[in-house]
Design an enzyme around this catalytic site. Structure first.
Site, PDB file in Angstrom:
ATOM      1  N   ASP A  51       9.613  -5.089   6.596  1.00 46.46           N
ATOM      2  CA  ASP A  51       9.261  -5.442   7.954  1.00 46.46           C
ATOM      3  C   ASP A  51      10.189  -6.573   8.373  1.00 46.46           C
ATOM      4  O   ASP A  51      10.744  -7.284   7.536  1.00 46.46           O
ATOM      5  CB  ASP A  51       7.792  -5.879   8.029  1.00 46.46           C
ATOM      6  CG  ASP A  51       7.304  -5.953   9.477  1.00 46.46           C
ATOM      7  OD1 ASP A  51       6.169  -6.378   9.697  1.00 46.46           O
ATOM      8  OD2 ASP A  51       8.077  -5.592  10.390  1.00 46.46           O
ATOM      9  N   ASP A 102       0.688   0.860   6.390  1.00 44.58           N
ATOM     10  CA  ASP A 102       0.737  -0.217   5.389  1.00 44.58           C
ATOM     11  C   ASP A 102      -0.405  -1.168   5.668  1.00 44.58           C
ATOM     12  O   ASP A 102      -0.797  -1.334   6.837  1.00 44.58           O
ATOM     13  CB  ASP A 102       2.069  -0.988   5.464  1.00 44.58           C
ATOM     14  CG  ASP A 102       1.965  -2.157   6.428  1.00 44.58           C
ATOM     15  OD1 ASP A 102       2.130  -1.905   7.643  1.00 44.58           O
ATOM     16  OD2 ASP A 102       1.683  -3.294   5.983  1.00 44.58           O
ATOM     17  N   CYS A 121     -14.849   7.572  -9.370  1.00 43.60           N
ATOM     18  CA  CYS A 121     -13.423   7.239  -9.480  1.00 43.60           C
ATOM     19  C   CYS A 121     -12.932   7.455 -10.909  1.00 43.60           C
ATOM     20  O   CYS A 121     -13.622   7.129 -11.868  1.00 43.60           O
ATOM     21  CB  CYS A 121     -13.208   5.779  -9.070  1.00 43.60           C
ATOM     22  SG  CYS A 121     -11.478   5.258  -9.142  1.00 43.60           S
ATOM     23  N   CYS A 128      -9.962   6.156 -12.026  1.00 43.18           N
ATOM     24  CA  CYS A 128      -8.832   5.245 -12.275  1.00 43.18           C
ATOM     25  C   CYS A 128      -9.024   4.562 -13.619  1.00 43.18           C
ATOM     26  O   CYS A 128     -10.112   4.578 -14.222  1.00 43.18           O
ATOM     27  CB  CYS A 128      -8.723   4.206 -11.147  1.00 43.18           C
ATOM     28  SG  CYS A 128      -9.783   2.768 -11.331  1.00 43.18           S
ATOM     29  N   CYS A 150     -12.030   2.110 -13.712  1.00 44.96           N
ATOM     30  CA  CYS A 150     -13.359   2.731 -13.698  1.00 44.96           C
ATOM     31  C   CYS A 150     -13.641   3.542 -14.958  1.00 44.96           C
ATOM     32  O   CYS A 150     -14.797   3.722 -15.343  1.00 44.96           O
ATOM     33  CB  CYS A 150     -13.501   3.617 -12.469  1.00 44.96           C
ATOM     34  SG  CYS A 150     -13.509   2.660 -10.950  1.00 44.96           S
ATOM     35  N   HIS A 202      -7.867  -0.441  -9.106  1.00 43.66           N
ATOM     36  CA  HIS A 202      -8.877   0.449  -8.508  1.00 43.66           C
ATOM     37  C   HIS A 202      -8.637   0.651  -7.015  1.00 43.66           C
ATOM     38  O   HIS A 202      -8.618   1.775  -6.515  1.00 43.66           O
ATOM     39  CB  HIS A 202     -10.291  -0.096  -8.728  1.00 43.66           C
ATOM     40  CG  HIS A 202     -11.291   0.646  -7.901  1.00 43.66           C
ATOM     41  ND1 HIS A 202     -11.786   1.896  -8.237  1.00 43.66           N
ATOM     42  CD2 HIS A 202     -11.835   0.349  -6.691  1.00 43.66           C
ATOM     43  CE1 HIS A 202     -12.606   2.331  -7.285  1.00 43.66           C
ATOM     44  NE2 HIS A 202     -12.649   1.412  -6.328  1.00 43.66           N
TER      45      HIS A 202
HETATM   46  N1  LIG Z   1       7.006  -6.154  12.908  1.00 43.89           N
HETATM   47  C1  LIG Z   1       5.695  -5.962  13.152  1.00 43.89           C
HETATM   48  N2  LIG Z   1       4.811  -5.975  12.117  1.00 43.89           N
HETATM   49  C2  LIG Z   1       3.476  -5.820  12.410  1.00 43.89           C
HETATM   50  C3  LIG Z   1       2.530  -5.946  11.355  1.00 43.89           C
HETATM   51  C4  LIG Z   1       2.959  -6.234   9.923  1.00 43.89           C
HETATM   52  C5  LIG Z   1       2.827  -4.968   9.095  1.00 43.89           C
HETATM   53  N3  LIG Z   1       2.749  -5.294   7.671  1.00 43.89           N
HETATM   54  C6  LIG Z   1       3.972  -5.839   7.116  1.00 43.89           C
HETATM   55  C7  LIG Z   1       3.759  -6.383   5.719  1.00 43.89           C
HETATM   56  C8  LIG Z   1       5.113  -6.704   5.140  1.00 43.89           C
HETATM   57  C9  LIG Z   1       4.989  -7.384   3.791  1.00 43.89           C
HETATM   58  C10 LIG Z   1       4.126  -8.622   3.901  1.00 43.89           C
HETATM   59  C11 LIG Z   1       2.759  -8.297   4.439  1.00 43.89           C
HETATM   60  C12 LIG Z   1       2.826  -7.586   5.770  1.00 43.89           C
HETATM   61  C13 LIG Z   1       1.183  -5.820  11.675  1.00 43.89           C
HETATM   62  N4  LIG Z   1       0.079  -5.962  10.885  1.00 43.89           N
HETATM   63  C14 LIG Z   1      -0.966  -5.782  11.720  1.00 43.89           C
HETATM   64  N5  LIG Z   1      -2.253  -5.894  11.349  1.00 43.89           N
HETATM   65  C15 LIG Z   1      -2.600  -6.382  10.031  1.00 43.89           C
HETATM   66  C16 LIG Z   1      -4.059  -6.750  10.168  1.00 43.89           C
HETATM   67  C17 LIG Z   1      -4.616  -7.204   8.882  1.00 43.89           C
HETATM   68  C18 LIG Z   1      -5.349  -6.297   8.138  1.00 43.89           C
HETATM   69  C19 LIG Z   1      -5.903  -6.715   6.945  1.00 43.89           C
HETATM   70  C20 LIG Z   1      -5.708  -8.032   6.491  1.00 43.89           C
HETATM   71  C21 LIG Z   1      -4.940  -8.922   7.236  1.00 43.89           C
HETATM   72  C22 LIG Z   1      -4.391  -8.522   8.450  1.00 43.89           C
HETATM   73  N6  LIG Z   1      -0.595  -5.507  12.978  1.00 43.89           N
HETATM   74  C23 LIG Z   1       0.743  -5.536  12.978  1.00 43.89           C
HETATM   75  C24 LIG Z   1       1.664  -5.398  14.016  1.00 43.89           C
HETATM   76  C25 LIG Z   1       3.029  -5.572  13.731  1.00 43.89           C
HETATM   77  C26 LIG Z   1       4.022  -5.525  14.791  1.00 43.89           C
HETATM   78  O1  LIG Z   1       3.705  -5.338  15.985  1.00 43.89           O
HETATM   79  N7  LIG Z   1       5.321  -5.740  14.447  1.00 43.89           N
HETATM   80 ZN   LIG Z   2     -11.569   3.128  -9.913  1.00 48.71          ZN
END
Ligand SMILES: Nc1nc2c(CCNCC3CCCCC3)c3[nH]c(NCCc4ccccc4)nc3cc2c(=O)[nH]1
Ligand SMILES: [Zn+2]
Length: 370
Positions: free
Chosen positions: A93, A266, A304, A306, A309, A335
């Protein structure tokens, strides 16, 4: 072409599709969930363990690796694949999201974003050109353009400004990206506004990227709004290009995203909640560190198969986590990654049989997301 998708089958009743994404480091099946390896490692896992859970394409991050150990060092090591001993495809990213989530520690101008390092407070400037230099040095198979992710909620003017800047920055990324063995994906913005999503998609598709990220979602908006944006946006996107919904997601969001035509996902969730002692099960989330599991000698998820588990009980894993034994979060991570990859496998089977909507209903019958 460095990266392309071949669509093998479209599900009869939804926009879901089965495909194969070919990259310089091999071909992967889609829909695909990509485990996150922020600092050049999927936390607590060896590459073999990630593969064993079903991981085939992993993410890493420009922002983190630029700050530490530095993109020149990774380049000297022979690039990210050599450095972290991952021989499958990698996607980086651009750091757009990380830098914007830094909040007050950053300022946005037309040139780029100045921010302070979360490590030592030092000042840095990310421009589209700088980010392309970093991503080309890291050498991932897919590099995301440097974009501006608008927050949720935000007023329409803000979303317009972020969309327009994202388009201008995408032009600058394309102009300065030379690596022929690396695919540059544009990222569609536009917040939750359907007309802005159309505009962002149109402007980026004119630049003819080999694939597109759907950004600006999973930023706090209700899931129904995210689904509505996808319902409107995905049909406007090219059928023969990969669609990557960034930052998603939880099991229900993965199913709903595939139904709406998304190919790539992701999310830090599976690995992050694992480190907090929580795991996905077919009946919803289970916080295995809780006292209620102290004498529970069943596996985390009885359905599961895995490694964790098959060999360990909730009681044992709770003991490890409470004792801060590293094996504990390794087992919950194994897991959770296995659970999500197994979910993607079942989704693909359902697409093959044109029964994805039935699968969704069956899944929801047992699963309640926390
Ligand atoms: N360029 C760019 N990246 C975005 C990302 C990062 C995606 N993960 C990259 C990854 C690369 C390696 C390091 C970690 C990140 C997003 N992540 C989320 N929501 C996460 C919401 C969330 C869900 C669960 C826990 C925390 C946050 N919305 C996103 C929108 C964008 C966006 O518009 N532009
Ligand atoms: Zn498992």
């Amino acid at each position: 072409m460095a990266v392309k998708i071949i669509i093998d089958k479209e599900e009869k009743h939804t926009r879901a599709r089965l495909g194969r994404l070919s990259t310089p480091h091999g071909e992967v099946e889609t829909p695909i969930f990509m485990p996150v390896g922020t600092q050049a490692t999927v936390k607590t896992m060896t590459p073999e363990e990630v593969k064993d859970t079903g991981g085939r394409l992993i993410l890493s991050n420009t922002y983190h690796l630029y700050l530490r150990p530095g993109h020149e060092l990774v380049k000297e090591a022979g690039g990210l694949h050599r450095f972290m001993n991952w021989n499958g495809p990698i996607l980086t990213d651009s750091g757009g999201f990380q830098v914007f989530s830094l909040g007050p520690l950053r300022t946005i101008t037309e040139e780029g974003v100045t921010f302070r390092s979360h490590i030592d407070g030092s000042k840095h400037l990310f421009t589209p050109e700088k980010v392309m230099e970093i991503e080309q040095a890291l050498g991932a198979d897919i590099a995301m353009a440097f974009d501006e992710c608008a927050p949720y909620p935000c007023d329409k003017e803000y979303a317009v400004a972020a969309l327009e800047r994202t388009t201008r920055w995408a032009e600058r990324c394309k102009a300065s990206h030379q690596r022929k063995d690396q695919a540059l994906f544009g990222i569609i913005q536009g917040g939750v506004f359907k007309d802005l999503r159309e505009r962002s998609a149109r402007e980026l598709m004119e630049m003819d990227f080999p694939g597109y990220g759907i950004g600006g979602l999973s930023v706090g908006e209700p899931k129904e709004i995210m689904y509505e944006v996808l319902d409107h946006l995905v049909p406007l996107m090219p059928r023969d290009k990969p669609r990557y919904l960034m930052g998603v997601g939880s099991p229900d969001c993965l199913i709903e995203g595939v139904i709406r035509g998304v190919d790539m996902f992701d999310c830090v969730l599976p690995t992050r909640i694992a480190r907090n002692g929580a795991v996905f099960t077919h009946r919803g989330r289970l916080t295995v560190r809780n006292a209620e599991f102290a004498r529970d000698f069943r596996p985390m998820d009885e359905q599961c198969d895995c490694y964790a588990c098959r060999n360990y009980s909730r009681a044992y894993i709770r003991h490890l986590i409470k004792s801060e034994e590293i094996l504990g979060i390794r087992l919950t991570t194994i897991h959770n990654l296995h659970f999500i990859q197994n979910l993607m496998k079942k989704i693909k089977e359902a697409i093959r049989e044109d029964k994805l909507l039935e699968y969704r209903d069956e899944f929801y019958k047992q699963y309640n997301e926390g």
